[in-house]
Motif scaffolding. Structure first.
Motif, PDB file in Angstrom:
ATOM      1  N   ILE A 170     100.529  61.908  19.045  1.00 44.10           N
ATOM      2  CA  ILE A 170     101.881  62.442  19.181  1.00 44.10           C
ATOM      3  C   ILE A 170     102.742  61.354  19.818  1.00 44.10           C
ATOM      4  CG2 ILE A 170     103.308  64.289  20.135  1.00 44.10           C
ATOM      5  CD1 ILE A 170     100.849  66.075  20.130  1.00 44.10           C
ATOM      6  N   VAL A 171     103.463  60.632  18.971  1.00 38.47           N
ATOM      7  CA  VAL A 171     104.179  59.427  19.396  1.00 38.47           C
ATOM      8  C   VAL A 171     105.190  59.723  20.497  1.00 38.47           C
ATOM      9  CG1 VAL A 171     105.724  57.590  18.616  1.00 38.47           C
ATOM     10  CG2 VAL A 171     103.840  58.337  17.158  1.00 38.47           C
ATOM     11  N   ILE A 172     105.858  60.869  20.396  1.00 31.47           N
ATOM     12  CA  ILE A 172     106.924  61.170  21.357  1.00 31.47           C
ATOM     13  C   ILE A 172     106.367  61.307  22.771  1.00 31.47           C
ATOM     14  CG2 ILE A 172     106.843  63.700  21.090  1.00 31.47           C
ATOM     15  CD1 ILE A 172     109.944  63.574  21.156  1.00 31.47           C
ATOM     16  N   PHE A 173     105.161  61.854  22.915  1.00 31.18           N
ATOM     17  CA  PHE A 173     104.548  61.977  24.234  1.00 31.18           C
ATOM     18  C   PHE A 173     104.100  60.610  24.757  1.00 31.18           C
ATOM     19  CE2 PHE A 173     103.132  66.688  23.615  1.00 31.18           C
ATOM     20  CZ  PHE A 173     104.425  67.095  23.906  1.00 31.18           C
ATOM     21  N   ILE A 174     103.639  59.757  23.858  1.00 27.31           N
ATOM     22  CA  ILE A 174     103.218  58.412  24.267  1.00 27.31           C
ATOM     23  C   ILE A 174     104.424  57.609  24.760  1.00 27.31           C
ATOM     24  CG2 ILE A 174     102.224  56.239  23.450  1.00 27.31           C
ATOM     25  CD1 ILE A 174     100.542  57.918  21.486  1.00 27.31           C
ATOM     26  N   ILE A 175     105.570  57.749  24.075  1.00 23.00           N
ATOM     27  CA  ILE A 175     106.793  57.064  24.525  1.00 23.00           C
ATOM     28  C   ILE A 175     107.222  57.603  25.895  1.00 23.00           C
ATOM     29  CG2 ILE A 175     109.231  56.654  24.035  1.00 23.00           C
ATOM     30  CD1 ILE A 175     108.539  56.868  21.051  1.00 23.00           C
ATOM     31  N   ALA A 176     107.145  58.927  26.074  1.00 25.42           N
ATOM     32  CA  ALA A 176     107.501  59.519  27.364  1.00 25.42           C
ATOM     33  C   ALA A 176     106.604  58.988  28.468  1.00 25.42           C
ATOM     34  CB  ALA A 176     107.406  61.046  27.281  1.00 25.42           C
ATOM     35  N   ALA A 177     105.306  58.860  28.188  1.00 28.03           N
ATOM     36  CA  ALA A 177     104.369  58.316  29.180  1.00 28.03           C
ATOM     37  C   ALA A 177     104.712  56.869  29.510  1.00 28.03           C
ATOM     38  CB  ALA A 177     102.936  58.424  28.656  1.00 28.03           C
ATOM     39  N   ALA A 178     105.080  56.095  28.489  1.00 24.82           N
ATOM     40  CA  ALA A 178     105.446  54.690  28.721  1.00 24.82           C
ATOM     41  C   ALA A 178     106.679  54.587  29.600  1.00 24.82           C
ATOM     42  CB  ALA A 178     105.684  54.000  27.380  1.00 24.82           C
ATOM     43  N   CYS A 179     107.649  55.492  29.419  1.00 24.73           N
ATOM     44  CA  CYS A 179     108.850  55.497  30.263  1.00 24.73           C
ATOM     45  C   CYS A 179     108.486  55.751  31.727  1.00 24.73           C
ATOM     46  CB  CYS A 179     109.837  56.555  29.780  1.00 24.73           C
ATOM     47  SG  CYS A 179     110.640  56.178  28.204  1.00 24.73           S
ATOM     48  N   SER A 180     107.625  56.719  31.965  1.00 24.53           N
ATOM     49  CA  SER A 180     107.220  57.031  33.345  1.00 24.53           C
ATOM     50  C   SER A 180     106.433  55.873  33.952  1.00 24.53           C
ATOM     51  CB  SER A 180     106.379  58.313  33.375  1.00 24.53           C
ATOM     52  OG  SER A 180     107.136  59.429  32.986  1.00 24.53           O
ATOM     53  N   ALA A 181     105.547  55.274  33.174  1.00 22.45           N
ATOM     54  CA  ALA A 181     104.768  54.141  33.676  1.00 22.45           C
ATOM     55  C   ALA A 181     105.678  52.961  34.006  1.00 22.45           C
ATOM     56  CB  ALA A 181     103.719  53.738  32.641  1.00 22.45           C
ATOM     57  N   ALA A 182     106.674  52.716  33.147  1.00 18.05           N
ATOM     58  CA  ALA A 182     107.623  51.626  33.414  1.00 18.05           C
ATOM     59  C   ALA A 182     108.426  51.914  34.680  1.00 18.05           C
ATOM     60  CB  ALA A 182     108.555  51.447  32.223  1.00 18.05           C
ATOM     61  N   ALA A 183     108.813  53.184  34.890  1.00 13.45           N
ATOM     62  CA  ALA A 183     109.531  53.554  36.115  1.00 13.45           C
ATOM     63  C   ALA A 183     108.664  53.294  37.345  1.00 13.45           C
ATOM     64  CB  ALA A 183     109.942  55.026  36.052  1.00 13.45           C
ATOM     65  N   ALA A 184     107.369  53.585  37.253  1.00 12.25           N
ATOM     66  CA  ALA A 184     106.461  53.320  38.375  1.00 12.25           C
ATOM     67  C   ALA A 184     106.397  51.829  38.691  1.00 12.25           C
ATOM     68  CB  ALA A 184     105.063  53.854  38.047  1.00 12.25           C
ATOM     69  N   VAL A 185     106.342  50.998  37.654  1.00  6.61           N
ATOM     70  CA  VAL A 185     106.309  49.541  37.855  1.00  6.61           C
ATOM     71  C   VAL A 185     107.587  49.069  38.547  1.00  6.61           C
ATOM     72  CG1 VAL A 185     106.326  47.315  36.665  1.00  6.61           C
ATOM     73  CG2 VAL A 185     104.745  49.116  35.927  1.00  6.61           C
ATOM     74  N   LEU A 186     108.735  49.600  38.134  1.00  9.94           N
ATOM     75  CA  LEU A 186     109.995  49.197  38.755  1.00  9.94           C
ATOM     76  C   LEU A 186     110.099  49.695  40.198  1.00  9.94           C
ATOM     77  CD1 LEU A 186     112.563  49.596  35.825  1.00  9.94           C
ATOM     78  CD2 LEU A 186     111.403  47.538  36.637  1.00  9.94           C
ATOM     79  N   PHE A 187     109.517  50.851  40.492  1.00  6.38           N
ATOM     80  CA  PHE A 187     109.475  51.308  41.890  1.00  6.38           C
ATOM     81  C   PHE A 187     108.629  50.358  42.738  1.00  6.38           C
ATOM     82  CE2 PHE A 187     110.771  55.817  40.762  1.00  6.38           C
ATOM     83  CZ  PHE A 187     111.903  55.807  41.558  1.00  6.38           C
ATOM     84  N   ILE A 188     107.549  49.842  42.154  1.00  4.55           N
ATOM     85  CA  ILE A 188     106.738  48.848  42.872  1.00  4.55           C
ATOM     86  C   ILE A 188     107.571  47.608  43.169  1.00  4.55           C
ATOM     87  CG2 ILE A 188     104.764  47.277  42.652  1.00  4.55           C
ATOM     88  CD1 ILE A 188     103.378  49.485  40.983  1.00  4.55           C
ATOM     89  N   LYS A 189     108.369  47.177  42.186  1.00  8.27           N
ATOM     90  CA  LYS A 189     109.244  46.012  42.395  1.00  8.27           C
ATOM     91  C   LYS A 189     110.290  46.320  43.457  1.00  8.27           C
ATOM     92  CE  LYS A 189     112.220  42.742  39.956  1.00  8.27           C
ATOM     93  NZ  LYS A 189     111.586  41.597  40.635  1.00  8.27           N
ATOM     94  N   MET A 190     110.864  47.533  43.436  1.00  5.04           N
ATOM     95  CA  MET A 190     111.830  47.926  44.461  1.00  5.04           C
ATOM     96  C   MET A 190     111.211  47.831  45.849  1.00  5.04           C
ATOM     97  SD  MET A 190     113.992  51.223  43.102  1.00  5.04           S
ATOM     98  CE  MET A 190     114.688  51.452  44.735  1.00  5.04           C
ATOM     99  N   ARG A 191     109.990  48.303  45.971  1.00  5.98           N
ATOM    100  CA  ARG A 191     109.321  48.297  47.277  1.00  5.98           C
ATOM    101  C   ARG A 191     109.078  46.872  47.760  1.00  5.98           C
ATOM    102  NH1 ARG A 191     104.110  48.557  49.276  1.00  5.98           N
ATOM    103  NH2 ARG A 191     104.044  49.516  51.348  1.00  5.98           N
ATOM    104  N   ARG A 192     108.734  45.985  46.844  1.00  4.54           N
ATOM    105  CA  ARG A 192     108.544  44.579  47.224  1.00  4.54           C
ATOM    106  C   ARG A 192     109.866  43.957  47.656  1.00  4.54           C
ATOM    107  NH1 ARG A 192     104.499  42.657  42.294  1.00  4.54           N
ATOM    108  NH2 ARG A 192     102.601  43.647  43.120  1.00  4.54           N
ATOM    109  N   ASN A 193     110.947  44.300  46.961  1.00  6.08           N
ATOM    110  CA  ASN A 193     112.273  43.787  47.333  1.00  6.08           C
ATOM    111  C   ASN A 193     112.703  44.290  48.703  1.00  6.08           C
ATOM    112  OD1 ASN A 193     112.425  42.540  44.859  1.00  6.08           O
ATOM    113  ND2 ASN A 193     113.840  44.016  43.959  1.00  6.08           N
ATOM    114  N   ALA A 194     112.404  45.574  48.960  1.00  6.46           N
ATOM    115  CA  ALA A 194     112.938  46.235  50.149  1.00  6.46           C
ATOM    116  C   ALA A 194     112.066  46.074  51.377  1.00  6.46           C
ATOM    117  CB  ALA A 194     113.129  47.731  49.868  1.00  6.46           C
TER     118      ALA A 194
END
Length: 402
Positions: A170-194
């Motif tokens: 189900i491609v739409i669920f896989i894309i949704a999962a990728a969005c959440s995973a990418a958000a987690a990676v960016l939160f990690i970057k935010m934490r390193r910045n802050a």
């Protein structure tokens, strides 16, 4: 514009991107769940109501979760929340598990979504340095909502063209999962910045139960029941009884979100101009019309007219979710101290979700045993309670400043 973006705090830029990713991911998954349950698992109205138990249970447990994990800080919790979102929906995308196991992964995904709810504003506020809190929160929320609308359009065109479907994977669920995973990676970057700037632990939670807030608690309970009828059984009329497919539900969500973007500021002005009492009374009156419309529309009109009426009811239902602003203003007006506001709001959320679980199961049983009309008769009765509460509240000026 380029100079404005260059001077912007890097973490503010990251949070805009994160907001877009979360809006897109949640829009892709949430907008298709009802059709997914119907098309893949062929659920009945009774089962559809029961499915909301694992979806709403994390909301009821939210206060406990945030209290126990508060020492981690907002950004760490946000990373965990997005990874839970991704894990739950990814499994549903890669594999169609048996019904019972599907509920487990749905619970995991919902836990991440509910855990992030109180964090999004907390993190946003921590990023604001110029004192224009309302303006920035509006920007972040508007940006996220815009990508929810983008998700709805992707669902509409994807399912309408046959590019997207509920066949594995189900491609739409896989894309949704990728969005959440990418958000987690960016939160990690935010934490390193802050560093540790945004990593202060949350204070110990306390429940607030006072007679002074009794009407607010009643409104929270009524809203919990309303919310489930609006989000579960309103769409189910279109899917189960009128045989509407995923693309139709997606475009209705786009329309509802688009109107909502314009409606939220207008609702705030109405509260300021006319007061909480009149806005709440008007809310109850409008939704009595909507719920009785759902109950009688098939008997009163031809199938074509009934369908268009239900489209309108669905859009009105989505706009109804915005009336929480009136309840928040009411609480702020009656709060004895600023310290009472957040715990009371949180207690209201807990009561809301507790009732949501019961309302989903009970509503599904009533639909199955008596007929769908009776679900909406009960909803109309709840709107009468909302109107009665509006009549007895006092239009006090704020006693506590947050």
């Amino acid at each position: 514009m380029r100079e404005y973006l260059r001077k912007m705090d890097p973490n503010v830029k990251l949070f805009f991107i994160i907001s877009a990713l979360i809006g897109l991911g949640m829009g892709l998954s949430d907008s298709v769940y009802s059709n997914y349950f119907k098309d893949v698992y062929d659920v009945t109205a009774l089962q559809r109501g029961l499915i909301e138990t694992p979806r709403e249970l994390p909301g009821m447990l939210l206060l406990v979760m945030t209290s126990l994990a508060g020492f981690l800080g907002d950004l760490r919790l946000a990373i965990i929340a997005q990874l839970l979102c991704a894990a739950g929906v990814l499994v549903l995308g890669l594999w169609t598990p048996p019904f019972g196991l599907m509920l487990v992964f749905l619970f995991i995904n919902s836990t991440g979504m509910h855990l992030y709810m109180p964090l999004q504003e907390s993190i946003a506020v921590s990023l604001i340095k110029d004192g224009k809190t309302g303006s920035w929160l509006g920007k972040f929320t508007g940006f996220r909502t815009a990508f929810v609308m983008v998700a709805g359009l992707l669902v509409f065109f994807g399912f309408g063209s046959g590019f997207l479907s509920f066949s594995n994977p189900i491609v739409i669920f896989i894309i949704a999962a990728a969005c959440s995973a990418a958000a987690a990676v960016l939160f990690i970057k935010m934490r390193r910045n802050a560093g540790e700037v945004y990593e202060k632990g949350r204070p110990k939670f306390r429940f607030v139960f006072k007679k002074r807030y009794a009407i607010y608690y009643v409104l929270a309970i009524v809203n919990g029941a309303h919310k489930q009828i609006m989000t579960v059984f309103g769409p189910w009329v279109l899917i189960e009884l009128m045989l509407q497919q995923t693309d139709t539900m997606a475009i209705l969500s786009v329309i509802g979100s688009g109107i909502g973007v314009l409606f939220i500021p207008l609702l705030g002005r109405l509260v300021d101009q006319f007061g909480v009492k009149k806005v709440m009374f008007g809310e109850g009156l409008v939704f009595i019309f909507v719920y009785l419309g759902y109950a009688f529309v098939q008997q009163a009109f031809s199938p074509e007219v009934a369908l268009w009426c239900c489209f309108a009811f669905y859009v009105l239902n989505r706009m109804g979710m915005q009336f929480a602003v009136a309840r928040t203003v009411y609480l702020r007006n009656i709060a004895e101290t600023p310290e009472d506001i957040m715990p009371t709001l949180s207690t209201g959320i807990s009561l809301d979700h507790l009732v949501s679980i019961a309302a989903s199961a009970l509503g599904g049983w009533i639909w199955y045993e008596w007929g769908y009309q009776y679900v909406f008769f009960i909803a109309a009765g709840l709107s009468l309670i909302n109107m009665a509460a509006a009549l007895i509240i006092k239009e006090d000026k704020p006693k506590a400043q947050a």
